[in-house]
Design a protein around this motif. Structure first.
Motif, PDB file in Angstrom:
ATOM      1  N   TYR A 139      -5.239  -3.782  -0.564  1.00  0.00           N
ATOM      2  CA  TYR A 139      -4.798  -2.483  -0.111  1.00  0.00           C
ATOM      3  C   TYR A 139      -5.060  -1.482  -1.156  1.00  0.00           C
ATOM      4  O   TYR A 139      -4.771  -1.404  -2.164  1.00  0.00           O
ATOM      5  N   VAL A 140      -5.736  -0.207  -0.362  1.00  0.00           N
ATOM      6  CA  VAL A 140      -6.108   0.861  -1.217  1.00  0.00           C
ATOM      7  C   VAL A 140      -6.075   2.004  -0.613  1.00  0.00           C
ATOM      8  O   VAL A 140      -6.793   2.447   0.407  1.00  0.00           O
ATOM      9  N   PRO A 141      -4.873   2.841  -0.716  1.00  0.00           N
ATOM     10  CA  PRO A 141      -4.510   4.166  -0.154  1.00  0.00           C
ATOM     11  C   PRO A 141      -5.463   5.139  -0.648  1.00  0.00           C
ATOM     12  O   PRO A 141      -5.693   5.274  -1.978  1.00  0.00           O
ATOM     13  N   TYR A 142      -6.036   6.077   0.209  1.00  0.00           N
ATOM     14  CA  TYR A 142      -6.436   7.357  -0.180  1.00  0.00           C
ATOM     15  C   TYR A 142      -5.090   8.194  -0.702  1.00  0.00           C
ATOM     16  O   TYR A 142      -4.199   8.164  -0.194  1.00  0.00           O
ATOM     17  N   TYR A 143      -5.493   9.101  -2.019  1.00  0.00           N
ATOM     18  CA  TYR A 143      -4.361   9.737  -2.275  1.00  0.00           C
ATOM     19  C   TYR A 143      -4.822  11.066  -2.833  1.00  0.00           C
ATOM     20  O   TYR A 143      -6.067  11.302  -3.360  1.00  0.00           O
ATOM     21  N   TRP A 200      -5.976   5.091   4.535  1.00  0.00           N
ATOM     22  CA  TRP A 200      -6.220   3.810   3.784  1.00  0.00           C
ATOM     23  C   TRP A 200      -7.815   3.714   3.442  1.00  0.00           C
ATOM     24  O   TRP A 200      -8.639   3.573   4.615  1.00  0.00           O
ATOM     25  N   ALA A 201      -8.297   3.537   2.116  1.00  0.00           N
ATOM     26  CA  ALA A 201      -9.607   3.274   2.002  1.00  0.00           C
ATOM     27  C   ALA A 201     -10.054   1.921   2.288  1.00  0.00           C
ATOM     28  O   ALA A 201     -11.034   1.727   3.040  1.00  0.00           O
ATOM     29  N   VAL A 202      -9.105   0.932   2.068  1.00  0.00           N
ATOM     30  CA  VAL A 202      -9.118  -0.435   2.419  1.00  0.00           C
ATOM     31  C   VAL A 202      -7.789  -1.000   2.886  1.00  0.00           C
ATOM     32  O   VAL A 202      -6.819  -0.750   2.342  1.00  0.00           O
TER      33      VAL A 202
END
Length: 334
Positions: free
Chosen positions: A118-122, A42-44
């Motif tokens: 909430y920021v997922p890397y994708y 997760w980035a954030v």
């Protein structure tokens, strides 16, 4: 330092090129599937705000007291013409830096006072996936969406706990959030938890969803808003994608077709300064037409017609205040 700001600014506003080096799409070249139970993917998260986001976010105690969540999906950041990859591994350090120090900083930040971020890397698809859709782009975008979907499922299972949700996205992120809303919210029980969906940087038609409607009042909740920004009087080369699409006024948030300088609340520039009363807009069919903003180095934008990469930070303070208003409205009714 000024030169650094200038370089970052130009990167934020440059239009994508149309010719790229490429390779035939092959599944064996696909990066590994992320496990979103691992925080490193997760980035954030609310407990791991990055340094840039903290410049604009509440302190940790205030974050813990926020009543809503924000699930943000970032835009295409891999536009390198020499990069032959169709999808970017989530542990690519260069792309991670762009996610944190460009996308999160300038696009997720106005949501930080309204909900836990909430920021997922994708495994984002390369920008050529749109122009070469039938030559590998479809598969690349499908891989990217599968990550967003899996991250959202993990978010629901591990973090949400019935809290209200704000969906925020831009460009490729909106390509994915559109599908996410259809699969998880549209005519689904989760729709009751939707405060608003800010689906920016893509053309969405008014009937895009069955139960999630466009919103044209600043206090409306449960629907979506969308816009695409161009220089006043300019049009995209391909007119098919934007004609008839939902065009929210990102300053007044109602059906007003024009605005004044006094109404513009603030453009966040790359020196981290907010420039108020910097631009006016006009709403046309499918587009927000903006004047050249008043800020340092504004002459660079006089050569541009497409303000796509500034869709959110051109209206940073306007977005921030509107998200706060919609969140407060939703919470007062539920």
């Amino acid at each position: 330092m000024k030169n650094l700001y200038l370089v970052v600014f130009v990167m934020l506003f440059l239009s994508c090129k149309s010719t790229y080096q490429t390779q035939t799409f092959q599944s064996k070249n696909t990066p590994s599937i992320p496990d979103y139970n691992q925080e490193i993917n997760w980035a954030v998260l609310p407990t791991t705000y990055n340094e840039e986001l903290q410049k604009f976010a509440p302190n940790q105690t205030e974050v813990n007291n926020l009543k809503a969540d924000v699930f943000y999906i970032y835009p295409t950041l891999n536009t390198d013409k020499k990069d032959i990859r169709w999808n970017v591994p989530i542990n690519d350090k260069e792309q991670q830096d762009k996610v944190l120090n460009s996308a999160v900083k300038y696009q997720a930040s106005p949501f930080a006072t309204s909900g836990k971020i909430y920021v997922p890397y994708y495994r984002q698809a390369h920008v050529r996936s749109y122009t070469l859709y039938n030559e590998g782009g479809k598969e690349a975008l499908e891989i990217a969406y599968s990550d967003v979907k899996n991250a959202f499922k993990t978010y629901l299972e591990k973090y949400n706990n019935g809290r209200p949700i704000i969906i925020a996205s831009h460009s490729q992120g909106t390509t994915h959030s559109r599908r996410l809303l259809k699969e998880f919210f549209d005519e689904k029980p989760l729709k009751k938890q939707l405060i608003a969906a800010y689906l920016v940087g893509m053309g969405l038609k008014p009937n895009e969803f069955k139960s999630i409607k466009p919103m044209f009042e600043p206090t409306e909740t449960g629907g979506f808003i969308s816009w695409n920004t161009f220089k006043k009087g300019k049009f995209p080369e391909n007119k098919d994608w934007y004609k008839g699409s939902v065009t929210t006024n990102p300053i007044t948030w109602n059906n007003a077709k024009t605005t004044t300088l006094e109404q513009h609340k603030g453009f966040l520039y790359t020196n981290d300064k907010l420039y108020k009363k910097a631009l006016t807009i006009e709403i046309t069919d499918g587009l927000v037409w903006s004047t050249n903003p008043k800020f340092p180095m504004r002459f660079f934008m006089s050569f541009m017609k497409n303000y796509h990469t500034g869709d959110i930070n051109l209206f940073w303070e306007d977005v921030k205040q509107n998200v706060e208003l919609r969140t407060k409205t939703w919470l007062s009714k539920n």
